[in-house]
Design an enzyme around this catalytic site. Sequence first.
Site, PDB file in Angstrom:
ATOM      1  N   ASP A 199      -3.068   4.709  -2.357  1.00  0.00           N
ATOM      2  CA  ASP A 199      -4.108   5.253  -1.487  1.00  0.00           C
ATOM      3  C   ASP A 199      -4.604   6.617  -1.982  1.00  0.00           C
ATOM      4  OD1 ASP A 199      -5.326   4.946   1.331  1.00  0.00           O
ATOM      5  OD2 ASP A 199      -4.440   6.949   1.448  1.00  0.00           O
ATOM      6  N   GLU A 259      -6.616   3.582  -5.626  1.00  0.00           N
ATOM      7  CA  GLU A 259      -7.829   3.777  -4.834  1.00  0.00           C
ATOM      8  C   GLU A 259      -8.316   5.175  -5.184  1.00  0.00           C
ATOM      9  OE1 GLU A 259      -9.773   4.246  -0.455  1.00  0.00           O
ATOM     10  OE2 GLU A 259      -7.984   5.304  -1.064  1.00  0.00           O
ATOM     11  N   ASP A 268       0.859  -1.179   0.000  1.00  0.00           N
ATOM     12  CA  ASP A 268       0.000   0.000   0.000  1.00  0.00           C
ATOM     13  C   ASP A 268       0.899   1.233   0.000  1.00  0.00           C
ATOM     14  OD1 ASP A 268      -2.336   1.602   0.440  1.00  0.00           O
ATOM     15  OD2 ASP A 268      -3.210  -0.095   1.523  1.00  0.00           O
ATOM     16  N   HIS A 274     -10.958  -2.778   4.079  1.00  0.00           N
ATOM     17  CA  HIS A 274     -10.777  -2.388   5.483  1.00  0.00           C
ATOM     18  C   HIS A 274     -11.524  -1.099   5.828  1.00  0.00           C
ATOM     19  CE1 HIS A 274      -8.131  -0.049   3.066  1.00  0.00           C
ATOM     20  NE2 HIS A 274      -7.887   0.764   4.080  1.00  0.00           N
ATOM     21  N   ASP A 275     -12.207  -0.497   4.856  1.00  0.00           N
ATOM     22  CA  ASP A 275     -12.916   0.763   5.094  1.00  0.00           C
ATOM     23  C   ASP A 275     -14.426   0.587   5.079  1.00  0.00           C
ATOM     24  OD1 ASP A 275     -10.577   2.252   5.210  1.00  0.00           O
ATOM     25  OD2 ASP A 275     -10.561   2.655   3.064  1.00  0.00           O
TER      26      ASP A 275
HETATM   27  C1  NOJ Z   1      -8.041   5.365   2.218  1.00  0.00           C
HETATM   28  C2  NOJ Z   1      -7.692   4.225   3.108  1.00  0.00           C
HETATM   29  O1  NOJ Z   1      -8.221   3.048   2.581  1.00  0.00           O
HETATM   30  C3  NOJ Z   1      -8.216   4.559   4.474  1.00  0.00           C
HETATM   31  O2  NOJ Z   1      -8.130   3.473   5.346  1.00  0.00           O
HETATM   32  C4  NOJ Z   1      -7.457   5.753   4.984  1.00  0.00           C
HETATM   33  O3  NOJ Z   1      -7.987   6.154   6.227  1.00  0.00           O
HETATM   34  C5  NOJ Z   1      -7.529   6.924   4.019  1.00  0.00           C
HETATM   35  N1  NOJ Z   1      -7.336   6.526   2.656  1.00  0.00           N
HETATM   36  C6  NOJ Z   1      -6.483   7.945   4.331  1.00  0.00           C
HETATM   37  O4  NOJ Z   1      -5.211   7.451   4.032  1.00  0.00           O
END
Ligand code: NOJ
Length: 640
Positions: free
Chosen positions: A289, A350, A188, A420-421
């Site tokens: 990210d 992402e 990541d 994970h989000d």
């Molecule tokens: C996206 C990530 O998936 C998330 O977990 C993170 O809090 C934010 N970007 C900030 O880096």
Amino acid sequence: MSLPVTRRSRLRDLLATPVGRDATDKVVLFSGVPAWVPRLVGGLRLDTLDRLVRPIVGEGLVDALIGLANAGLGSAAQDEPSAGEREPVTGPQPWWRSAVFAQVYPRSFADSNGDGIGDLRGIIDHLDHFTDLGVDALWLSPVFDSPNRDMGYDVRDYRAVMAEMGTLDDLDELIAGCHRRGLRIVLDLVVNHTSTEHRWYQKALADPDSAERGYYFFRDGNASQPPNNWNSFFSGPAWRWEPSANAWALHLFDQNQVDLNWDNPAVRREVADIVGWWLDRGVDGFRLDVINYISKQPGLPDGHPFVGRLFGFTGIEHYFHGPMLHEHLAALRRDGFTRPDGTTAVMIGETPGIGIETGRLLSGAGRGELDLVFNFDALETPGHTRWDDYRYNLGHLVDFWLDYNARVTDDWVALFLENHDNPRMVSKVAGQRAADPAVRVRVARLLATLLLTMRGTPFLFQGQELGAVNEPFRGIDDLRDVESLNRYAELVAGGMPAAKAWRQVLAGSRDHARTPIRWTEHQDDSSRWLRGHDRTPGFSVEAQRDDPRSVLAWYRALLALRRAHLALATGDIECVHRSRDLVAWLRSSPDETWLVEANLGGRVRRRPRLGVAAVEVLATTTGGDAARLAPWSAVISRLR
Ligand code: NOJ
């Protein structure tokens, strides 16, 4: 389409641009307004439209849209193939198109030394889990040195491993262990921002004349007035006041995650060097990210209040598809991801907020930017956000994936249901009914089938292969995630009753996905950094490993089928039936054709009459027959 779009253009010209088309999709998504409404008024001139909508949405919205529509069609992008010129990739496909990725959240994967935090050694010890499962590649959530305000998404040192997760030697061993087993591994890369504890930021603070001062967005001013009205994604304003520097610093996320200024060539060089350093160590690529946020509108103008209300974040139109985004990504690919032998390591973006068409601009094979983008529009039923407690409609998921696939040419779709989000999809679909283990297994198997037989590159998130569900957290003290904690505090401070605020946070908390993997039935999580609470018998690796009816066994079987039949991975897709809860699609290659039929709802449905001769190969449940499909079920057949 006449470009650039101006105030004298027609609405239909705006809607014909990638951003315009995505904006229409977003309005439909957020408001539930039928998709034909914007098209109906396509003949309106934009200055007329502006006069009409101004009393409702305020000044400047139409100009903001025009600016966005023209961005991304400029400089670098102009040299690249336009939409009409883009052709499917013929010949050998890149490895990641037929691959299945498994996302590992290392903190909660396997804890080898009993300190409560998962670590690299734990992953090394469990690599057979992935080869048994049959995936092709791993993506590891952050393992770089970090103070963990946002669980590693706040990097302090890009060339060191977080002490509690191990050492660089461990990471080298993990990379080698993956490769020995034929698994690829991507890490990541969090480079929209750094931790405030990163030495660049520390230097920037200490010395206003340092080169590092220009790595960030510092703005002089006074402590009572942030430089603009942008919000942070984690509540409150997007600015932190630095008394020692007498200046504000921009942070789109937590106040300890400060945004890097990518318009500074030194920042771009640093990032490309970091990428090269890791590729030299053997990693196969990166998941990048929030990579679409790296280009901010120069001057950082105020966000439009209406757009802010619509998206929940003021300012987003000035960075979700910023003016230099395409250039910066192309340069990063060239200077960081391209290897001396001319090959490129995989770049998975992402890209929150990006719609299908802007995503396609970012990921076309001929455009030299990203390889894949994560589009989040599939994750909530239109009209809902993650914070709503509602039942997710799987019809939206398949319609979205089918629509996306119908549009792709030289690009490719990244498929995912969880990460994970986000809360667990089985819970979103089945709600309270997921408390019944039989329903839980059904829904988990159906989800697996949709994900692994759709056209695109699937990403599994750890625990999904076991049918993990949302955790019965009891109160805010059970949670660890900065987003949940800040949101709860903000809602309560704003006057919302605590019980209501808790319901909202519980519905959307990222911690549902972050609890430790259940390796054994009676695992004791009491000393883990975040406790898992779901103890339903039968949903651990131990219980499922040798049970042929388990969710794990189903994933294994599907992955094996997919691996053995390329038609199911990279073959063409054609939707042959779609009605209320039913969908059927064909996957085909020159040699074979497969049929997938699914009942997306909780009631028995009559099987669609397709008039094809097919031989059933795998069925998610035993409840269906030749005429009916059981609730939440799917059948995979091979055409004769
Ligand atoms: C996206 C990530 O998936 C998330 O977990 C993170 O809090 C934010 N970007 C900030 O880096």
